[in-house]
Write a protein that holds these residues in place. Structure first.
Motif, PDB file in Angstrom:
ATOM      1  N   ASN A   1       6.385  -2.781  -1.241  1.00  0.00           N
ATOM      2  CA  ASN A   1       7.465  -2.136  -0.494  1.00  0.00           C
ATOM      3  C   ASN A   1       8.019  -3.053   0.590  1.00  0.00           C
ATOM      4  OD1 ASN A   1       7.867   0.873  -1.253  1.00  0.00           O
ATOM      5  ND2 ASN A   1       5.652   0.624  -1.247  1.00  0.00           N
ATOM      6  N   ASP A   2       7.158  -3.900   1.150  1.00  0.00           N
ATOM      7  CA  ASP A   2       7.556  -4.741   2.279  1.00  0.00           C
ATOM      8  C   ASP A   2       8.073  -6.117   1.864  1.00  0.00           C
ATOM      9  OD1 ASP A   2       6.770  -2.726   4.059  1.00  0.00           O
ATOM     10  OD2 ASP A   2       4.691  -3.428   4.031  1.00  0.00           O
TER      11      ASP A   2
ATOM     12  N   TRP B   1      12.072  -4.243  -1.023  1.00  0.00           N
ATOM     13  CA  TRP B   1      12.003  -3.525  -2.294  1.00  0.00           C
ATOM     14  C   TRP B   1      11.808  -2.026  -2.094  1.00  0.00           C
ATOM     15  CZ3 TRP B   1      14.084  -5.310  -6.396  1.00  0.00           C
ATOM     16  CH2 TRP B   1      14.124  -6.680  -6.640  1.00  0.00           C
ATOM     17  N   GLY B   2      11.093  -1.650  -1.033  1.00  0.00           N
ATOM     18  CA  GLY B   2      10.957  -0.220  -0.731  1.00  0.00           C
ATOM     19  C   GLY B   2      12.302   0.417  -0.431  1.00  0.00           C
ATOM     20  N   GLU B   3      13.164  -0.321   0.262  1.00  0.00           N
ATOM     21  CA  GLU B   3      14.514   0.168   0.547  1.00  0.00           C
ATOM     22  C   GLU B   3      15.367   0.203  -0.716  1.00  0.00           C
ATOM     23  OE1 GLU B   3      15.809  -1.343   4.835  1.00  0.00           O
ATOM     24  OE2 GLU B   3      14.815  -2.951   3.718  1.00  0.00           O
ATOM     25  N   VAL B   4      15.191  -0.784  -1.580  1.00  0.00           N
ATOM     26  CA  VAL B   4      15.909  -0.790  -2.861  1.00  0.00           C
ATOM     27  C   VAL B   4      15.575   0.477  -3.645  1.00  0.00           C
ATOM     28  CG1 VAL B   4      16.135  -1.926  -5.098  1.00  0.00           C
ATOM     29  CG2 VAL B   4      16.042  -3.306  -3.018  1.00  0.00           C
TER      30      VAL B   4
ATOM     31  N   ARG C   1      13.999  13.567 -14.015  1.00  0.00           N
ATOM     32  CA  ARG C   1      14.619  13.330 -12.707  1.00  0.00           C
ATOM     33  C   ARG C   1      14.181  11.982 -12.160  1.00  0.00           C
ATOM     34  NH1 ARG C   1      16.858  16.909  -9.413  1.00  0.00           N
ATOM     35  NH2 ARG C   1      15.763  16.123  -7.577  1.00  0.00           N
ATOM     36  N   PRO C   2      15.091  11.224 -11.526  1.00  0.00           N
ATOM     37  CA  PRO C   2      14.724   9.912 -10.979  1.00  0.00           C
ATOM     38  C   PRO C   2      13.638  10.026  -9.924  1.00  0.00           C
ATOM     39  CG  PRO C   2      17.113  10.192 -11.028  1.00  0.00           C
ATOM     40  CD  PRO C   2      16.516  11.531 -11.316  1.00  0.00           C
ATOM     41  N   ASN C   3      12.603   9.225 -10.077  1.00  0.00           N
ATOM     42  CA  ASN C   3      11.508   9.179  -9.104  1.00  0.00           C
ATOM     43  C   ASN C   3      10.613   8.004  -9.461  1.00  0.00           C
ATOM     44  OD1 ASN C   3       9.861   9.896  -6.967  1.00  0.00           O
ATOM     45  ND2 ASN C   3       8.545  11.170  -8.257  1.00  0.00           N
ATOM     46  N   VAL C   4      10.521   7.020  -8.572  1.00  0.00           N
ATOM     47  CA  VAL C   4       9.750   5.811  -8.852  1.00  0.00           C
ATOM     48  C   VAL C   4       8.712   5.590  -7.766  1.00  0.00           C
ATOM     49  CG1 VAL C   4       9.837   3.308  -9.171  1.00  0.00           C
ATOM     50  CG2 VAL C   4      11.669   4.724 -10.078  1.00  0.00           C
ATOM     51  N   ASN C   5       7.509   5.245  -8.187  1.00  0.00           N
ATOM     52  CA  ASN C   5       6.433   4.926  -7.261  1.00  0.00           C
ATOM     53  C   ASN C   5       6.171   3.422  -7.302  1.00  0.00           C
ATOM     54  OD1 ASN C   5       3.997   5.281  -5.621  1.00  0.00           O
ATOM     55  ND2 ASN C   5       2.912   4.819  -7.527  1.00  0.00           N
ATOM     56  N   LEU C   6       6.339   2.753  -6.164  1.00  0.00           N
ATOM     57  CA  LEU C   6       6.038   1.325  -6.079  1.00  0.00           C
ATOM     58  C   LEU C   6       4.622   1.145  -5.548  1.00  0.00           C
ATOM     59  CD1 LEU C   6       9.283  -0.219  -4.514  1.00  0.00           C
ATOM     60  CD2 LEU C   6       8.764   0.220  -6.903  1.00  0.00           C
ATOM     61  N   THR C   7       3.854   0.309  -6.211  1.00  0.00           N
ATOM     62  CA  THR C   7       2.501   0.026  -5.753  1.00  0.00           C
ATOM     63  C   THR C   7       2.167  -1.435  -6.019  1.00  0.00           C
ATOM     64  OG1 THR C   7       0.160   0.567  -6.013  1.00  0.00           O
ATOM     65  CG2 THR C   7       1.541   0.805  -7.960  1.00  0.00           C
ATOM     66  N   SER C   8       1.420  -2.035  -5.109  1.00  0.00           N
ATOM     67  CA  SER C   8       0.989  -3.419  -5.305  1.00  0.00           C
ATOM     68  C   SER C   8      -0.386  -3.489  -5.952  1.00  0.00           C
ATOM     69  CB  SER C   8       0.969  -4.156  -3.960  1.00  0.00           C
ATOM     70  OG  SER C   8       0.150  -3.473  -3.033  1.00  0.00           O
TER      71      SER C   8
END
Length: 517
Positions: A269-270, A318-321, A340-347
């Motif tokens: 995200n950062d 990328w979190g803002e994207v 429905r649009p929904n994405v989880n970002l994880t490292s």
């Protein structure tokens, strides 16, 4: 110094890669903003039975050139299609065409390259390194050449944390590598590729680094500059906001997120998302050619490199994207979304794999099973497989950040007149990311998927339907889990009956209040 349009007036320009994403925008902008340019030669190979002339005629008939068509109806007369193949000897140019180019060209833009990150090393070398060598050989024959612009990538040296505006020596001798690959079979090359590319993530960045060094070594007396864009996205302003015509890079990921197919992605995200609008890159490229061409008599000894990036000047993460993409597609949904649009970002790799199984593979398998039952061809697992390949290619860039020096870009901007700064704007400090991302997402809807905005009410209705289905499914699932696995003790049953009675009393009170009104 003359202003930019005056510099290009009466000049003949040669463009390689003119049918690609960047090449098209470069051609359109050059003709529209430098109307006195004499002619633009474009190197095009025959493809699918179409002649170069036919391919160019089809290309300039697209949405991108509508504004130019309205302002200059005869613009196509300045475009000269030249039959060429960059993978063949002497670019497959006829002797006649070689003579015409040698006599007439003043400025060369070498934009052609393969943008497939996982291209086999031999193919990537052929398209990114050897083609550049052939373009330089052609440039040496041009009698009145003023400047040669090589378009590279900001990630050519992504094995470094800080990337200056200089050409770095590559890890291998490009001449020896060319000779070696000539006799190696494909299996041996594939085995050696990881060792050769080292800490770089793919053959694309590796071969672009080799091409830069080749340009430095073989330019000799040529006046050369290198432009390094980062992740190229949809247009910011020109010829209109949000223009994009392909699924490459982040565009395909945005569409998959908007369709509800993409639910998880390995990213930080950062981490800085170094997106740069295509019109920013093109404006900087045209300005770079103007500056080097105007200064060719007193040009610096070392070639100028321009890091055309946004992260150090106007950072966006990328979190803002993810936030802006999802919020845009919830307000303006794509037609016939899967979910429905929904994405989880994880490292975290393990968490990402879990969500891939739960949110990607399992629903895709069930959907394909449903398609088989109704007699239709299953397709979702194939889509998911392609999506995962694209995500794996991008993981390296969405999980890391770099620092690029942009002093030469600032210097270039400082030499431009106020009018040129307006017409050829590449000052990314003025870029408003929220507005840009909304235009970008809407551009994928309009220009890539060809969806009409008149269909938005139906798309929103479909999205509401998907939301209701999701809530209903989740409620049933909670009830089943409670009844089967939890409600086995007397205490659990008492809690269950208490909750149900509270809900019933609330509904009764609400109904009574409505009746009294």
């Amino acid at each position: 110094m003359v202003n930019i349009p005056e510099y290009y007036a009466g000049k003949n320009v040669l463009i390689s890669g003119a049918t690609g994403f960047m090449g098209k925008v470069l051609l359109e902008k050059l003709l529209r903003s430098c109307p006195e340019v004499k002619a633009v030669y474009v190197l095009v190979r025959s493809k699918a039975g179409q002649s170069p002339q036919a391919r160019v005629a089809e290309m300039v008939n697209c949405k991108l050139f509508e504004r130019l068509q309205a302002e200059q109806p005869d613009f196509a007369e300045k475009i000269v299609a030249v039959n060429s193949d960059l993978t063949l000897l002497e670019l497959d140019l006829s002797k006649e065409d070689q003579g015409i180019l040698a006599e007439n060209v003043n400025i060369v833009f070498h934009c052609a390259a393969t943008v497939r990150f996982n291209e086999p090393l031999k193919d990537a070398m052929q398209l990114n390194v050897l083609a550049t060598q052939k373009m330089l050989a052609l440039a040496h024959k041009i009698k009145h050449l003023e400047v040669f612009i090589h378009v590279s990538t900001a990630y050519a040296h992504c094995d470094r944390d800080l990337i200056e505006e200089v050409v770095y020596p590559p890890p291998v001798n490009y001449r020896k590598l060319i000779d070696t690959l000539d006799w190696m079979d494909d299996d041996l090359v594939a085995t050696l590729t990881p060792k050769l590319i080292g800490e770089r993530p793919n053959t694309y960045t590796f071969t672009k680094a080799l091409a830069e060094y080749l340009v430095q070594q073989e330019a000799e007396e040529l006046n050369v500059a290198i432009v390094r864009p980062s992740i190229i996205g949809a247009s910011w302003k020109e010829p209109f906001p949000g223009w994009i015509d392909n699924f490459n890079g982040p565009s395909g990921i945005f569409i998959a997120a908007g369709k509800g197919i993409l639910r998880t992605m390995r990213a930080s995200n950062d981490a800085v998302a170094d997106l740069v609008p295509v019109d920013v890159v093109i404006n900087a490229t045209l300005a770079a050619a103007w500056f080097s061409g105007s200064q060719r008599v007193n040009r610096p000894k070392s070639l100028l490199v321009y890091n055309c990036t946004t992260g150090g000047i106007n950072p966006f993460h990328w979190g803002e994207v993810e936030y802006h993409v999802i919020s845009t597609f919830k307000r303006n949904p794509l037609d016939q979304a899967f979910r429905r649009p929904n994405v989880n970002l994880t490292s975290n790799h393990l968490i990402n794999q879990y969500w891939i199984t739960v949110s990607h593979k399992a629903p895709a398998f069930l959907y394909d099973l449903y398609l088989r039952l109704i007699g239709r061809e299953p397709r979702m697992m194939k889509t998911i497989t392609r999506l995962h390949r694209a995500m794996m290619v991008l993981e390296y860039f969405t999980s890391n950040s770099w620092v690029w020096n942009t002093d030469n870009v600032a210097m270039l901007l400082s030499h431009m007149s106020p009018e040129d700064k307006k017409v050829f704007n590449f000052d990314v400090r003025q870029l408003h990311w929220a507005e840009y991302m909304e235009n970008y997402c809407m551009g994928t809807k309009k220009y890539v998927l060809n969806e009409e905005l008149s269909g938005l009410p139906a798309a929103r209705k479909h999205l509401n339907k998907l939301r209701n289905i999701r809530y209903t499914f989740n409620t049933i699932l909670v009830v089943l889990i409670w009844r089967v696995f939890i409600a086995r003790s007397q205490m659990a049953r008492n809690i269950w009956y208490f909750v149900v009675s509270l809900c019933f009393k609330f509904l009764s009170y609400f109904r009574a209040s409505s009746t009294m009104r």
